[in-house]
Each structure stands twice: as C-alpha cells, then as structure tokens.
Design an enzyme around this catalytic site. Structure first.
Site, mmCIF file in Angstrom:
data_model
loop_
_atom_site.group_PDB
_atom_site.id
_atom_site.type_symbol
_atom_site.label_atom_id
_atom_site.label_comp_id
_atom_site.label_asym_id
_atom_site.label_seq_id
_atom_site.Cartn_x
_atom_site.Cartn_y
_atom_site.Cartn_z
ATOM 1 N N GLU A 421 0.829 -1.208 0.000
ATOM 2 C CA GLU A 421 0.000 0.000 0.000
ATOM 3 C C GLU A 421 0.856 1.248 0.000
ATOM 4 O OE1 GLU A 421 -2.554 -0.568 3.349
ATOM 5 O OE2 GLU A 421 -3.679 -2.180 2.399
ATOM 6 N N THR A 422 1.772 1.295 -0.947
ATOM 7 C CA THR A 422 2.674 2.425 -1.057
ATOM 8 C C THR A 422 2.711 2.872 -2.515
ATOM 9 O OG1 THR A 422 4.893 3.218 -0.484
ATOM 10 C CG2 THR A 422 4.733 0.979 -1.368
#
Length: 1024
Positions: A421-422
């Site tokens: 989730e980057t």
C-alpha cells in the site's frame, strides 16, 4: 601448519572456552557469538573504544529485544501504532580472544538482524551502519584484529519513533556469529542454485558459485560441487579447475540429478549442495547450501502451479513480531508458530511487511510452507520515522540485493513482494533488480506499483463486491491481504459489526445478516466508564466482525474462482500494534485479526479454516456453553465446523438431528438455534455413516483448580530448547471456565528461565518479561520457558493461583491451587505450604494456612504466599470487587465504531484539554489562540477514492467562527470555515468536507491560517 592441524587447533580452542562452533569441512569455522554480550540502554559514545569500562553493564545473550523487556506504557514512544512499545538508544559490547590459528585468515562478523540504525565498531574502528532493521549484514574484521583481546561495539538507535506501523523490537534480536575462512573462500551468500529443467527421470541443477580471492595475487583452485539427496546420499558431483584473479570470480556448473524427489507442501524434500574449494591438493573452504527441486508457474486464468499441480494459496500475513515474545524468537518457538499455522491447513505465509530472520525460511523449507517474501513496507514515509522516511531512498537497492541474495535458494519462496500500500516511481527499478538477481520467480506487491508487477497483488480492495465485476490486468492475481476480520477468543456477539460502521453501500461490503434480531450476549472487556472512546470493544468469534467480507465468504470466492490464486488473510497470529486504528488505543495494545491470539491459542476461526483446508476428521463447536447472565430459553446460534459429511448435535443427550456442511458461505457451518439451559452440547461427526470425531462443550462452574499441560517433559539442556506451559482455570469437574481471569503465578525450579507469560488478552498491559504472574484471559494462560544450558538437572515449574470470580457475578467462593509440573526429570513431591491473609497484609508463616475454600466480600484483596521448608518462594494476590474482571451489563446491539480522537493525533501548537463537557474520548485539541495543526494518520486498505471527513469541533469567536486549512498527504484541499457552536468546550457540532484518500497511508491535517484554531474533538472518515 597443515589445514587439518589448523582445524584441530581451532576446535581445541573453542572447546576450552566452551564456545559453540561449527566446522563446515575444510577450514571454515562458524563461531556462535550469541552469549556474553554487555548491554546498557542510553547513549555512550565512548563505548566504541576497546578500553571502555562496561563492568556495570548488564550481561545478556542475544537474541535480545529491549522494547519487549521494557513492557507497555501509554507514553512509550512507539505509541498506539507500535503497541505502546519502548524505543531509545542502546549499546552492546562483546569481546573475544583471537586464537593464534586465526591469524592471517579472514574473519567476518555476521548479524542476522538488528533493529534499527545499527553502527558497529571493532577495536574502536568503524565498520559501517545499516539503517534497515530487518536485513542481514556482515563486516570483514580482518584488517582491524589484534592478537589477544578484541572488542565489538554496537550502537542501536531507535530514538526516532514511531518507526513502524506495528510493534517493532529494539536491539540485536537475531543471532550473531563469526565466520573464519582462508583468503580464498566462497563469498557470503555466494552460492546460487536453480533447477531449469525437471522431469520424473532427471533434474538439471545449475550452481553458480562466487569465489572470493582476498590474497595479494592471482591463484588457482579446484571447485568441487557435490549434491546430496534428502537421505544424505551423493547423487552428483562436478569438479572444475579455476583460475582466480583478485576479487570475485563466478563459476557456473551444471549437474544432473536422476529420479529427483520434488519439494512440495506435503513432501518437502531438501537436497544439499556442498561447495568445496581445494587449494594445491589441500582442503580449503567448504559451505553447504540446502535447496529444493520444484517447478512453479503463475497463470492469469488459473493462478499458481506447483510441480504441475494447480494449488490454491491458503495463506496468512505474518508479522515477525506477532505472538508472545516480541521480536527475539528462539528457533524452537519459530517452529512452534509455523507448525500451528500448518496444522490449521495454512500452506502459505506473506512476510508482512519485511523480511523475517533466516531461520524462519529454513523452517518453511522443512515444513513445506510457501512464502511470499516481502522486502519493504513503504517506498517513502508511512509511519512518522520509519525506514521509508529515514533511509529508503539511499539504501533500498543495497538492502534489496542483500535480501534477494540471502533468500534466493529457499524452495519455499515462490514470489517476491516489494511493498505494501505504497507508491512511487521506484517500482520499476525494484522489479528490475529482482529480475536481474533472480529471474526464476515473479514479483508482486500489496497493491503498489501494480502496473510494473508480474503478479497483480491486491489488498483490501479484493474484498469489495465490485472487485469481482471489474476488469483486471491480464496477469496472475493474488489477494495479498484478504480477508480482514476481527475476533477475540471466546467472545461472542450475535449482531454483525463492520469496522467503519458502513453497510453494503459506499464501500462495497458484502451483506452479513445478524444472527438474532437483538443482541443476546451481555459481557465486555471494559466497562463504559473504562472506555476512553467508542472504538474500545471486543469483537465476535462468530465470523461476523469485519471490514467488508467474512472469512467464509472470502474462502468461497477463493475456492470457486479459478483465476483467484488464493489469499493471505490479515493475519495469522494477533500482534502488538495498530492498537488505535481499529480499537481506540490504550489499554488496547494489539490487533486481533488472527485465527491465533498472541499466546497461540486457537480461536474459533482457526477451526473454520481447519474444516475447509484439512482432511483429518475434525469437528468444533461454538460458542462455549457457559452463560451465567443469560435468560433461560434464549435461543443461541450453535455452530459446528467440520470436514466430515454430517454432524449431529446432542443437547444434554438429546439429538437435535444431523446436518451436512455446505459449500455456500453461510452453510459451511452446521447451525442449530438452541434454547439456553445449563448442561452439555456435543457434536458428533460422521463419514460414510461412521463416527470419525466428537467434541463437547459443558457448562462450567466457578474456577476452583488449575488444569496444566506442558508440550514437553524432556526439555533439552542446550540453552536453546523451549517449553510451552498451558494453564486452564477449571471448575471442580475439570471444565474450563471461559470467563476465568484470575492471576496465575509461575515459579521455575532448575536450569530454565521464563521468556514470557501471555494470555492473548488485547487489553492486558502488564509486562510479559521478567514477570512471575499474569491474569488469565477467558480461562487460559501460557508460560514460555527456555533452558539455560546450566546443567542437566531436573526442571519443574510451580503454578499457582487464587481462584474465584473477581467481580463475583455469581459466586463469592475463593479457592487457592498450587501444582508442580516437570519439564525435565522428576517433579518433587508436593512439599509446599500456602498461607493467606484477607486484610491486605503480606502473609507469613503465622498467617492462616490454606486448607479449604472460603467466602469473601466484595472489596477484599486476598494475598497468599507459597513456602517450601519455611522459605518463601513467591507471593500472590487477587482483588475481589465490583469493578474487577469483565463488565456484565446491558448488551449493545451495534457498538459504534467511533471517531479518531484529536487528542490522540499528532498535535503541533495545540494541547490536549479535558475541561468542559460533551466531548468524546478523553479530551480535545485546544490551540489556545495560537497557531499549529492537528494531524491524523489514516490507513486505507482498499482502493483510493472519495470520502467524507466529518470534523467534530467547538468554537465561539467574535468573528462568527474561524477558518482552518485542510491538507491530505501534504496537498492542500481547501480552507474550511467553522461557524460558532455557542461555546468553546460544551457545545459541539460536526462539519463534513469532501476529500479523497489514497491507497495505503494517509495523513489528514487540519491547520490554522493565522487566526488561531477551533477546539477539535474528533475526525470520522465516512463513505460519500
């Protein structure tokens, strides 16, 4: 001196010092450097010097985690995201004597992991710094070594916190060793093995070996590579003479293995490659590398294939720190952890969100567990001071290459993962490096830089209904983090709970019907007065507390959709950290998403997976059958999880009929609505009409005795072996009381030590380490022990408790029980005496001796002491009062998810206040006319998109209100005018603003604009 004579000299030296060591054949020596470190918390720059006086420092062995030792505190720097763990700076020092036999040889110091920002010196000379806390590294000591005493100094800097989004350990939390070789040697992690062609008759094995020549001249050697099968028999040998320039030379060799045994999840056959460097006819360096012969493939339409067989990934995400001992895991407890997951039917683990220690991968190889090996969490800042913020840009490539080089030979690893989730343009380069160093495995991520990944990995967005109708990339797909459900062991609610309070609208959640029209259960972990905000609730074990989807719904989709490769549920074990995100913070310390709690006790969900993922006959019943406050006749949903064909339910001996577990999600459990009355419910499982499994739940009385089990009676005297001691609080008939919460004390006799006491409670903030007791949680407690290696004498543990109901919901009876359990050898006879008091004084031998149960009034503290031959061994105490124990009150049909409190957010220029009335939580943020901001961290485990930000505030300004600026992830969204509410701290209103959140980490900032700020109570993030 000949090479063999040299090895003998080193052996005699190590034996004289009692130092563990390994000779890998030839002249390579590995010396364990785990024992005898000096440690002190604080910063001591002079400690790098070899002459520094560390005589007052503590002596300890590594692995070591000082944050775990420090325990929990509300003001600890890791904060709610880090489970209220400690931080700070710590120094380690270790000396060793250089044997004469090592002079003129290469000596390398290797660390399996240090968290974080480690700096290392030898004899005052700096060797280097490694910021990342999850990477293995080493240094060549050779140029700086001296005859006689040499001193290693290590500084570990965790002064910037929080540095992770979950609890992290602090210190040298993994093994350390010295590796001694000749000038010509196999380079560290210098053997790379692949199996480019496999058939039933023959496997072609490619071995690339890097040989390092650190001498002053070119040289020649012979490289002999021998392959041994799982039984240790030689199956192939290749010899090559090699000219070596200075530096590193890579030798490529091809060998054939006849009739290969394939590595698989059910038959993890491991081969060994022995690489020997022969110099002028004499033995040289030698290393052994384990590997597996197996084929993997990932296909867009059918998912993952192993050895020509389509395999669903039945996975869990797993933090290194999840479980009972922080970050410093003994090898045998890693095995214990993995075997529990394997027994559940799990076949895959995602190392969320960082590499694990090397032993983890060895054990996955041995046990047949598939691994998604994850390198990083974020490619930039996620936690305030994490690796992404401190060092990623400068260090990612070196760390990634070291990570790939270390792990690439493990057959258990089937895919690399680059982040979670980057976002960032670095994604393409991460994939490029992976392909360059290991072209045999694909690359994925937890929904990060997906366009660059070989396999499309999706986290929470894969739980949405609309995900299954959207067009996907033409790639193999894996649900990298799915499902997200919460459950507390032995806690039940019959009403559905969604984490963010949303239903099927807005977030794509699947509908989950309530089990009963109104809530039937009426107990809770905290009373309303103890809660500091509305999030602080336990979650139900009925698989009805979730974000968007149940575990049953998720498994049905995974099982039935061919393209759905599998999923890694969040998580396997509960873990300390992320305590504020879902559950509002202190005293909540943990994230309760696992089918196993932090003590390793299975929850009901564990048995659901077992019913779907395993074949050995089993049946499990829920809920328990002890409901002292429930009205007789109340209909309780009774579920049975089973992999049998039929299940029959008996209630007090009367059959309620047989049911067949179904394939639809809401039919996977057999279900009966059973009117409550005390007694026994029993489930009988059948295959082909014959009974294959049986289980029962009985109504329990007040706890009166301890029921104790040990997983070993033969604890090895090697200083490494562990024992797990399980304690149940039981009634007179031996039935565990599922509400038991008395303190249990442990006293070790013999050469062993307590590593941790853990019950699995998410709200017990007593220390795990250096404690002798802990409250049981829902009737269970566990002690984790390790032998000390100080002899082979008997080892036993005295286990004792003052038993009864702390809040006395049904009984005022008190019992005291003490038992001795042997872990090695023979337990002595019961030779103790127990004396107690009821007036708060410390018991002595003159105090009443315990002989039989007695009654106490509310408000009484019972103290007791255990004596042997007149010597006090340990004290106990248990308070009985109305405010002790579980809260028994009116059930709440739909506990509110609540908002994120401003007083718990990052405050700059504002202070926490609690004057006034009507605010939620413990207070609010007050700028007192000054300038600054309040910033919330918001994790979004789904897709990015529109949200509504609801601010609760109060203001009474002569100008009619005040204006503040809203920023999301550093970008200004708009100025917001907050109108007067009528008072500064008593009248609160809400204001809703449209915004967009990105996937993953988000920072929402409300900043003043030159006229001061409003008082801010909380923020709620809602669907538009």
């Amino acid at each position: 001196m000949s090479q063999r004579a040299l090895v003998l000299t080193v052996l005699l030296y190590c034996m004289a010092l009692g130092v563990p060591w390994t000779a890998w054949g030839g002249t390579r020596v590995e010396q364990d450097l785990n024992a005898g470190w000096r440690f002190r918390l604080g910063d001591f720059p002079a400690a790098k010097a070899p002459g520094f006086d560390d005589g007052q420092w503590r002596t300890l062995d590594v692995p070591h985690d000082w944050a775990f030792e420090a325990g929990y505190a509300e003001d600890n720097p890791q904060g709610a995201s880090g489970g209220y763990g400690a931080g700070g700076i710590g120094w380690y020092r270790r000396d060793f004597d250089l044997p004469v036999a090592w002079r003129g040889r290469r000596v390398r110091l290797e660390f399996d992991a240090v968290y974080m920002n480690s700096e290392v010196w030898i004899n005052g000379q700096p060797l280097g710094k490694r910021p990342y806390g999850y990477i293995s590294f080493g240094y060549d000591l050779t140029p700086y070594l001296r005859p006689g005493r040499n001193v290693v100094a290590v500084r570990v800097d965790n002064s910037l916190e929080p540095s992770a989004r979950w609890y992290h350990g602090c210190g040298i939390y993994a093994p350390v060793r010295l590796v001694v070789t000749d000038e010509v040697r196999v380079a560290p992690s210098g053997v790379h093995i692949t199996t480019p062609s496999i058939s039933g008759k023959l496997a072609k094995v490619h071995v690339a070996t890097e040989i390092s020549n650190a001498s002053d001249a070119a040289s020649r050697c012979e490289l002999v590579t021998t392959l041994l099968d799982p039984n240790g028999e030689v199956v192939a040998t290749q010899r090559d003479r090699v000219a070596l320039a200075q530096g590193t030379t890579t030798i490529e060799q091809a060998l054939n293995v006849p009739k290969p045994q394939r590595w698989d999840v059910d038959s993890p056959a491991l081969y060994t490659a022995r690489s020997e460097v022969v110099l002028e006819g004499d033995d040289g360096d030698s290393v052994e590398t384990r590997f597996g012969i197996r084929e993997i493939d990932w296909k867009p339409d059918t998912g993952f294939w192993l050895n020509g067989r389509n395999v669903k990934l039945k996975g869990v995400c797993e933090h290194l720190e999840g479980g009972p001992v922080g970050a410093a895991w003994p090898d045998e407890l890693i095995r214990w952890k993995l075997e529990l997951l394997k027994s559940m039917g799990c076949n895959a683990i995602r190392t969320s969100h960082n590499p694990q220690v090397p032993r983890f991968y060895d054990l996955c190889d041995e046990l047949g567990l598939l691994v998604m090996d994850e390198a990083f969490d974020g490619w930039g800042r996620k936690a305030t001071h994490d690796y992404g913020a401190q060092a990623f840009d400068a260090w990612w490539e070196r760390d990634l290459r070291d990570f790939l080089r270390r792990d690439r030979n493990h057959p258990s690893i089937i895919i690399w993962s680059m982040g979670n989730e980057t976002r960032g343009s670095v994604a393409a380069d991460l994939v490029r490096v992976c392909h360059e160093m290991d072209p045999t495995r694909p690359v994925t991520s937890g929904h990060s830089g997906s366009e660059f990944m070989d396999v499309y990995g999706v986290n929470g967005a894969s739980e949405r209904q609309d995900f299954f109708t959207k067009k996907r990339p033409n790639k193999a797909f894996i649900a990298t983090e799915c499902p997200h459900t919460w459950q507390v062991r032995d806690f039940y609610r019959s009403q559905t709970w969604y984490r963010d309070g949303y239903t099927t609208s807005g977030k794509g959640a699947f509908p989950i019907p309530d089990l009963t029209p109104t809530e039937i259960f009426s107990y809770e972990g905290l009373s309303p007065e103890e809660r500091t905000n509305r999030k602080q609730h336990f979650n139900s074990s009925y698989d009805n507390a979730t974000v968007r989807i149940t575990a049953r719904q998720s498994w049905q989709l995974t099982r039935d959709l061919r393209w759905f490769t599998g999923s890694f549920r969040w998580t396997g074990f509960d873990y300390p950290g992320e305590a504020g995100y879902v559950h509002g913070g202190w005293p909540f310390r943990a994230f309760m998403g696992g089918p196993l709690d932090m003590a390793g006790f299975p929850k009901d969900l564990y048995y659901f997976y077992q019913s779907q993922w395993t074949d050995t006959p089993m049946v499990h019943l829920l809920p328990h059958w002890t409901h002292p406050k429930m009205k007789p006749g109340t209909k309780i949903p009774v579920w049975a999880y089973s992999n049998a064909e039929e299940v029959e339910l008996l209630v007090n001996g009367e059959s309620l009929g047989r049911q067949r577990p179904g394939r639809e999600w809401d039919k996977m459990q057999c279900e009966w609505m059973v009117p409550w009355r005390p007694g026994t419910i029993e489930a009988v499982a059948y295959r082909n009409g014959k009974e294959v499994a049986r289980t029962a739940r009985r109504t329990a009385g007040v706890p009166t005795q301890l029921r104790i089990e040990s997983d070993t009676t033969d604890l090895a005297a090697d200083g490494k072996d562990v024992a797990v001691l399980t304690v149940a609080l039981a009634d007179e008939a031996g039935t565990r009381n599922p509400y038991g919460e008395n303190r249990v004390s442990f006293y070790v006799e013999g050469p062993a030590r307590l590593l941790s006491i853990e019950s699995g409670s998410p709200i017990d903030v007593d220390p795990n380490w250096n404690a002798i007791d802990r409250r049981a949680f829902f009737g269970l407690n566990r002690a984790f022990l390790q032998s000390t290696g100080e002899g082979e004498g008997d080892v036993s543990v005295l286990v004792a408790a003052i038993l009864g109901e702390p809040g006395q919901p049904t009984s005022d009876q008190v019992d005291i029980d003490c038992r001795r359990v042997a872990l090695r050898g023979n337990a002595k006879a019961d030779d103790w005496q127990i004396h107690y008091t009821l007036d708060g004084s410390r018991p002595t031998l003159q105090s009443p001796a315990y002989a039989r149960p007695f009654a106490v009034q509310l408000g009484t503290t019972v103290r007791a002491a255990v004596f042997v031959e007149g010597e006090r061994l340990f004290d106990m105490q248990q308070r009985f009062a109305k405010d002790e124990g579980l809260y028994w009150g009116d059930p709440e049909a739909k506990p509110s998810s609540g908002g994120d409190q401003a007083e718990d957010a990052t405050l700059v220029g504002a202070e926490k206040r609690s004057s006034g009335a009507g605010f939620n939580g413990a207070g609010y943020a007050d700028f007192a006319g000054g300038e600054g901001h309040v910033e919330w961290y918001q994790e979004n485990d789904g897709d990015g998109g529109p949200v509504q930000l609801v601010f609760r505030y109060a203001v009474q300004d002569p100008q009619g209100g005040r204006t503040m600026a809203l920023y999301v992830n550093g970008e200004k969204v708009k100025d917001i005018r907050f109108k007067n509410t009528g008072d500064w701290n008593k009248h609160w209103q809400t204001l809703t603003v449209d915004a967009r959140l990105a996937r993953g980490a988000n920072r929402i900032r409300l900043a003043t604009t030159g006229e001061g700020g409003v008082n801010v109570d909380e923020l709620r993030v809602e669907s538009p």
